[in-house]
Scaffold this motif. Sequence first.
Motif, PDB file in Angstrom:
ATOM      1  N   LEU A   1      -6.123  -4.027   2.138  1.00 46.52           N
ATOM      2  CA  LEU A   1      -5.500  -2.585   2.156  1.00 46.52           C
ATOM      3  C   LEU A   1      -5.716  -1.742   0.972  1.00 46.52           C
ATOM      4  CD1 LEU A   1      -2.837  -2.361   4.660  1.00 46.52           C
ATOM      5  CD2 LEU A   1      -4.554  -0.685   4.380  1.00 46.52           C
TER       6      LEU A   1
ATOM      7  N   THR B   1       3.120   0.526   5.379  1.00 48.89           N
ATOM      8  CA  THR B   1       1.862   0.082   6.322  1.00 48.89           C
ATOM      9  C   THR B   1       2.257  -0.906   7.229  1.00 48.89           C
ATOM     10  OG1 THR B   1       1.370  -1.592   4.549  1.00 48.89           O
ATOM     11  CG2 THR B   1      -0.079   0.628   4.663  1.00 48.89           C
TER      12      THR B   1
ATOM     13  N   VAL C   1      -2.549   9.621   6.761  1.00 45.16           N
ATOM     14  CA  VAL C   1      -2.892   8.645   7.790  1.00 45.16           C
ATOM     15  C   VAL C   1      -3.877   9.682   8.765  1.00 45.16           C
ATOM     16  CG1 VAL C   1      -2.659   7.182   9.680  1.00 45.16           C
ATOM     17  CG2 VAL C   1      -0.950   7.390   7.810  1.00 45.16           C
TER      18      VAL C   1
ATOM     19  N   VAL D   1      -5.952   5.064   6.036  1.00 45.04           N
ATOM     20  CA  VAL D   1      -4.962   5.082   5.492  1.00 45.04           C
ATOM     21  C   VAL D   1      -4.907   4.941   3.880  1.00 45.04           C
ATOM     22  CG1 VAL D   1      -2.515   3.912   5.274  1.00 45.04           C
ATOM     23  CG2 VAL D   1      -3.749   3.475   7.569  1.00 45.04           C
TER      24      VAL D   1
ATOM     25  N   ARG E   1       0.963  -2.424  12.251  1.00 45.99           N
ATOM     26  CA  ARG E   1       0.664  -2.308  10.598  1.00 45.99           C
ATOM     27  C   ARG E   1      -0.126  -0.923  10.921  1.00 45.99           C
ATOM     28  NH1 ARG E   1       0.018  -7.506  10.166  1.00 45.99           N
ATOM     29  NH2 ARG E   1       1.433  -8.389   8.605  1.00 45.99           N
ATOM     30  N   LEU E   2      -0.104  -0.138  10.016  1.00 43.66           N
ATOM     31  CA  LEU E   2      -0.776   1.027   9.659  1.00 43.66           C
ATOM     32  C   LEU E   2      -2.080   0.586   8.767  1.00 43.66           C
ATOM     33  CD1 LEU E   2       1.601   3.663   8.714  1.00 43.66           C
ATOM     34  CD2 LEU E   2       1.095   3.102  10.805  1.00 43.66           C
ATOM     35  N   ARG E   3      -3.136   0.374   9.569  1.00 40.63           N
ATOM     36  CA  ARG E   3      -4.546   0.192   8.911  1.00 40.63           C
ATOM     37  C   ARG E   3      -5.542   0.343   9.547  1.00 40.63           C
ATOM     38  NH1 ARG E   3      -4.426  -6.584   9.811  1.00 40.63           N
ATOM     39  NH2 ARG E   3      -4.477  -6.428  12.184  1.00 40.63           N
TER      40      ARG E   3
END
Length: 525
Positions: free
Chosen positions: A15, A39, A49, A59, A455-457
Amino acid sequence: MMNAPRRTLLLGLALVGCATSDTSPGKVDLLIRGGTIYTGSDAPFIGDVAIIGDRIRSVSPHAAVAATRVINAAGMVVAPGFIDPHTHMGDGLASADAGVRLIPNFLMQGVTTAFIGNDGRGDPAVGRVLTSAATRPVGINFAAYVGFGAVREKVVGQTNRAPDPAELARMRALVANAMCQGALGLSTGLFYAPQSFAKTDEVVSLAREAGLRGGTYDTHIRDESSYTIGLAAAVEEALEIGRQAALPVNISHIKALGVDVHGQAPTIIARIEAAQRAGQKVTADQYPWSASGTSLAAALIPLWAQDGGRQALLARFGDPALAPRLRADITENLRKRGGAASLLITQGEHKGRTLAEVATRRAEDHVAAAIAVIRIHDPAIASFNQIERDIAAFMRRPWVMTGSDASTGHPRAFGSFARKYAKYVRADRVLTLRQFIERSSALTADTFRLRDRGRLRPGAFADIVIFDPTLYAARATYEQPALLAAGVRTVLVNGIPAVDNGALTGKAAGRALPQTPRPGSCPQR
Ligand SMILES: [Zn+2]
């Protein structure tokens, strides 16, 4: 779970690599601008985002892209939608009422995925449970367990006996089938009859069928207190089942329930962490409330007096020959649960009063008052049976996920995630905000191997919560358990706003999440 730290680290590096300015051309559907981004695995940073369709596009600290819609998230926390590994929302998800199927109580807390079928109650027809969402849209994503209790009742019934070999084979086939239809694993509620009639080896042989296909053993253990074998032995049994059946163990709503086991959290933690060091995969979930939800009769009346149902119970109340034994057993159960002042009636005529208060008003002792109340109607109660020291000790462990055990009549269905933040992060500082978020999203996704969630990815499904850290809190209380949480601004489920500007949109964007059985473990279709 044992690999989680390494995986988290690798993901963190990945990330960092993409957390630069995103200058790719083209327009995105949605841009969440300027929020504080957690995240699920990295230190928080202020950034953007970008979302295209149902997936996260980027992100990053700054996304230089045009967007059809921009959400200004300045001052807000932007996090992965929360995942609840223990609920009883199956009926809600299958409701004929489209509004109920939205599961507003979860959406308004930022919960975007929930597991159903816990405590051994999951319908063995997992394929049917999962496909129902195709014709009846739901508000949140969900995955399902096959329940040991449901399987046992189907084959053995309610009686207290072991299955014969043919019955055991049928039970194993039901579990295998459910796994091949996409179940998460096998859930049990060994505390509850008739599941309590099963010996350890019976559970092992069914859990093995789940393990062979990549499932988890999720268990409401045989005793969370001092009713039968005791808390420590019940945890030991869960670990033993995991070892013999060769599958990961998740202990549901971990707790030390009742005065006889208060203060035992450190002992239980030490035992579980020793198993982890020995290579076993063990996790737990926990709801952030000191009271469990049950009924007055379930809390106090001994099982022998309940045998045969309510009419039989009422007949025994009227039998003077049974009175001394009944009184002695109720007195003992009151002691275990911390006394009549620890039982808050949350339903019916006495709603809002403790059993001690009801007894005072009736000028009766606690046992007589309990019997008098149950004679008219057995009310729901909140049973205050945990101490904060144990709750905090379990909560601090990195293998304990946030769960709700959501069921009607208890505020945990409407406020578990929001309360954990407001009480245990903001007020009591048991966890940091980052820990709270990770243990409500990424840890759960990792533990149960939910693909592209938690997860934020880039590339992950756009399940996202945006909340105001100064306002996010539960409003539900034991007296008013059905109040929606406060402070959630926006919730995306698969990229679609389910909550916008703090209100439900009515959009039902949830999906069933069938789990992929281990390759080669199921017949080809
Ligand atoms: Zn349970």
